[in-house]
Structures are given as C-alpha cells and as structure tokens.
Design an enzyme around this catalytic site. Sequence first.
Site, PDB file in Angstrom:
ATOM      1  N   LYS A 107      15.212 126.386  22.222  1.00  9.18           N
ATOM      2  CA  LYS A 107      15.246 127.047  20.904  1.00  9.18           C
ATOM      3  C   LYS A 107      14.111 128.052  20.764  1.00  9.18           C
ATOM      4  O   LYS A 107      13.892 128.606  19.698  1.00  9.18           O
ATOM      5  CB  LYS A 107      15.131 125.996  19.797  1.00  9.18           C
ATOM      6  CG  LYS A 107      16.220 124.941  19.825  1.00  9.18           C
ATOM      7  CD  LYS A 107      15.969 123.943  18.694  1.00  9.18           C
ATOM      8  CE  LYS A 107      16.852 122.722  18.835  1.00  9.18           C
ATOM      9  NZ  LYS A 107      16.346 121.602  18.015  1.00  9.18           N
ATOM     10  N   ARG A 128       5.814 120.658  34.934  1.00  9.97           N
ATOM     11  CA  ARG A 128       6.152 121.688  35.931  1.00  9.97           C
ATOM     12  C   ARG A 128       6.765 122.858  35.178  1.00  9.97           C
ATOM     13  O   ARG A 128       7.609 122.677  34.303  1.00  9.97           O
ATOM     14  CB  ARG A 128       7.143 121.167  36.958  1.00  9.97           C
ATOM     15  CG  ARG A 128       7.739 122.291  37.792  1.00  9.97           C
ATOM     16  CD  ARG A 128       8.581 121.827  38.947  1.00  9.97           C
ATOM     17  NE  ARG A 128       7.762 121.266  40.017  1.00  9.97           N
ATOM     18  CZ  ARG A 128       8.247 120.962  41.218  1.00  9.97           C
ATOM     19  NH1 ARG A 128       9.517 121.148  41.507  1.00  9.97           N
ATOM     20  NH2 ARG A 128       7.464 120.466  42.152  1.00  9.97           N
ATOM     21  N   HIS A 156      -0.060 123.487  43.241  1.00  8.98           N
ATOM     22  CA  HIS A 156       0.714 122.244  43.269  1.00  8.98           C
ATOM     23  C   HIS A 156      -0.204 121.164  43.836  1.00  8.98           C
ATOM     24  O   HIS A 156      -0.012 120.659  44.946  1.00  8.98           O
ATOM     25  CB  HIS A 156       1.953 122.447  44.152  1.00  8.98           C
ATOM     26  CG  HIS A 156       3.021 121.416  43.993  1.00  8.98           C
ATOM     27  ND1 HIS A 156       2.867 120.267  43.255  1.00  8.98           N
ATOM     28  CD2 HIS A 156       4.285 121.354  44.511  1.00  8.98           C
ATOM     29  CE1 HIS A 156       3.994 119.559  43.316  1.00  8.98           C
ATOM     30  NE2 HIS A 156       4.859 120.198  44.075  1.00  8.98           N
TER      31      HIS A 156
HETATM   32  C1  NCD Z   1       7.644 122.405  46.582  1.00  6.90           C
HETATM   33  C2  NCD Z   1       7.502 123.055  45.215  1.00  6.90           C
HETATM   34  O1  NCD Z   1       8.243 122.724  44.282  1.00  6.90           O
HETATM   35  O2  NCD Z   1       6.633 123.882  45.124  1.00  6.90           O
HETATM   36  N1  NCD Z   1       8.471 121.271  46.578  1.00  6.90           N
HETATM   37  C3  NCD Z   1       7.987 120.069  46.172  1.00  6.90           C
HETATM   38  O3  NCD Z   1       7.351 119.914  45.151  1.00  6.90           O
HETATM   39  N2  NCD Z   1       8.214 119.027  46.998  1.00  6.90           N
HETATM   40  C4  NCD Z   1       8.025 123.374  47.622  1.00  6.90           C
HETATM   41  C5  NCD Z   1       9.292 124.166  47.442  1.00  6.90           C
HETATM   42  O4  NCD Z   1       9.987 124.075  46.443  1.00  6.90           O
HETATM   43  O5  NCD Z   1       9.585 124.922  48.369  1.00  6.90           O
END
Ligand code: NCD
Length: 330
Positions: A107, A128, A156
């Site tokens: 929204k 994420r 990450h």
């Molecule tokens: C990775 C990501 O999401 O960055 N995957 C993950 O978390 N296992 C790598 C990727 O998506 O290539």
Amino acid sequence: MAYSKMVEKAQKPLKAKVSLLEGEDILTASQFNREQLSVIMNSAAYYEKALAKKKILRDMDGKIMAALFFEPSTRTRLSFETAMHRLGGSVVTVAESAKAQTSSTAKGESLHDSITAVDKYVDIIVVRSPIKGAAEIAANAAEHPVINAGDGAGQHPTQALLDIYTILKEKGTLNGLTIAVVGDLKYGRAPHSLVELLSLYDCNFIFISPKELVMPKDITEKLLSKGLKVEETDNLLKAAEKADVLYITRVQKERFSTAEEYERVKDSYVVDDSIVEKGKGGMLILHPLPRVNEIAVSVDKCPGAAYFRQAGNGVFIRMALLTLITGNLL
Ligand code: NCD
C-alpha cells in the site's frame, strides 16, 4: 576430519563472552572483530553439537522473531525460521515479495513505518530488502535488534558468517588460505561480506570475474590497505590451480537494468569436472546458492563440493546470532 573435531570440542560459551554481542544489530560484515567472530563460531558449534545429540533447546522460549523478506529467499529465510523454532521461539512473517498483496508495503508504507510498528510486537527483526542500506533504516527505526538478511547489492553478513564457519569446519583454519572468489563480484552481497570477514585473517584473495562485474574498488582497496594480497583475473582455471577455497556466485540477474547486459555475462564461469581435476588438491568448493549454471551437477559428488553442507550450517550460525544478540544463550 576438522568437521567433527571442531564440533566435538565445542563448549558452552562463557557469560562474559556472550555479552560481547548482546544488544547488537547485525548489519554489515565490517562491524565484527576477531573476538566476536570466535564467540559466534564457538556458539554455532555448541548448537550444532546440541542438535546432533537431539537436545531440546528452549533458549528463545517465549520470544518472537519477525521475518520480513521483501525479496525472494529460500535458505536464508527457512534457516532463520528453523533456528528460531529449534530454540523454542516462534516466528511471524509477511509474504515474500514487497509486491505481494498481503502486507502494507504493497500500500506504499515506508520501511521505517513498517519496522516501527513491527518492533512493538516482537523481540528480534530479520529483514531482507532489494535496497542497499535498508537494514540500517530498519535498525534506526527499531528498539529491538535487527539482522540484515541481505540489502540489495550491499551486504549479507549472516551468509558470510556461515561461509567462514564452513571453511573452519572443513579446513580447520582461516589463516594461510588462498580464497578464489568467482562470478558477480559487483552486485553479489555474499562475496562483499565474505571478503570483509576474511580480511580479519591472513588470507590471499584471487577475484575472478568478467570486467563488467569486478569487485567494488572500495572493498579491494580496504583489503590492500590491510596488507593482504589481492589478484584480479578473468582466468578461472589459473585461479583454481592455486585455490584452497573456490567460492562461486550466481550472476545477480535482478540487479541488471537491461536483459541484454545480463545475457552478455550470465554464463561467464562454470565450475565443471575439468576445473576440479586441474584445481589444487583438497580444494573446497562453496556457493551461497541458488545455483543457476555456475557449477555442473556432476561436481556435486566431489569430496570438496561443500555447498549443501554450507547451507546446512546456516541454521547453527543463525541460532548463535539469535541467542547472542538477544542475550538468551542459556
Ligand atoms: C545469496 C543472496 O541472496 O544474496 N543467497 C543466499 O542468501 N543464500 C546469493 C544469491 O542470491 O545469489
């Protein structure tokens, strides 16, 4: 094998060590020092051993984790959720995509507002997002600890932690290794975080990528300024001959602005049986997954092909992080 020894030896971390991470957000690989990493690795091994012995754990009893994934995920999300369940905690979540019609993001709600509200419900937030820097926005909005489960082409950190846990288990050390990192080094957040963590150890790096997808300059310069050796090449075979660890990544299709640009580079490197045969003896092959075409399926049966074992380690690392940063490692 180093694997069982490290896990077999694992002891419950001392209270004083646990407090090294209490209250911290996990946003970027560069936030850690060696002492904190050692606590995380030991705690993960402690949980791995406990699960192997079929212990029922209650460390996160009564605690709730929010899993906010505004970008696709299988392993990261499921291993965070599994970690929370294994610790006796529970999970609330919204559908995977920001475009999904089940959350207020659809929204037009800002991340800041979503997090400010969710923070009132739960004890810990995992986020994420396709946007670099999103986890930091979330952390600023929340009182409770926030964990970055991937922010666009940024960082990450939890992936990098499970990557180094895997190297430690399989190789017995992080020092004196030549680490070859192959593929999309420009947009790949997993390699960005991995090399930042490894820069705390005595490693040599070889970066292999098409010229369009080289490692960002700021990261390479940081490694060089620490006195570490960095070689950049487009020759996978030559790198494999020297590599103790070959870390291969997917070309991040979702970060390209045009399909043509992606098509041009998508199958630049493939690890197949001939690379493994000609590669250094005992070479460990890692991949954060998902795999597209970067590793031939026939490689899966090689002893050094550790990518599925690597994915399994995600649960232990995330159990360690959840309990350490909330101060619930009992
Ligand atoms: C990775 C990501 O999401 O960055 N995957 C993950 O978390 N296992 C790598 C990727 O998506 O290539």
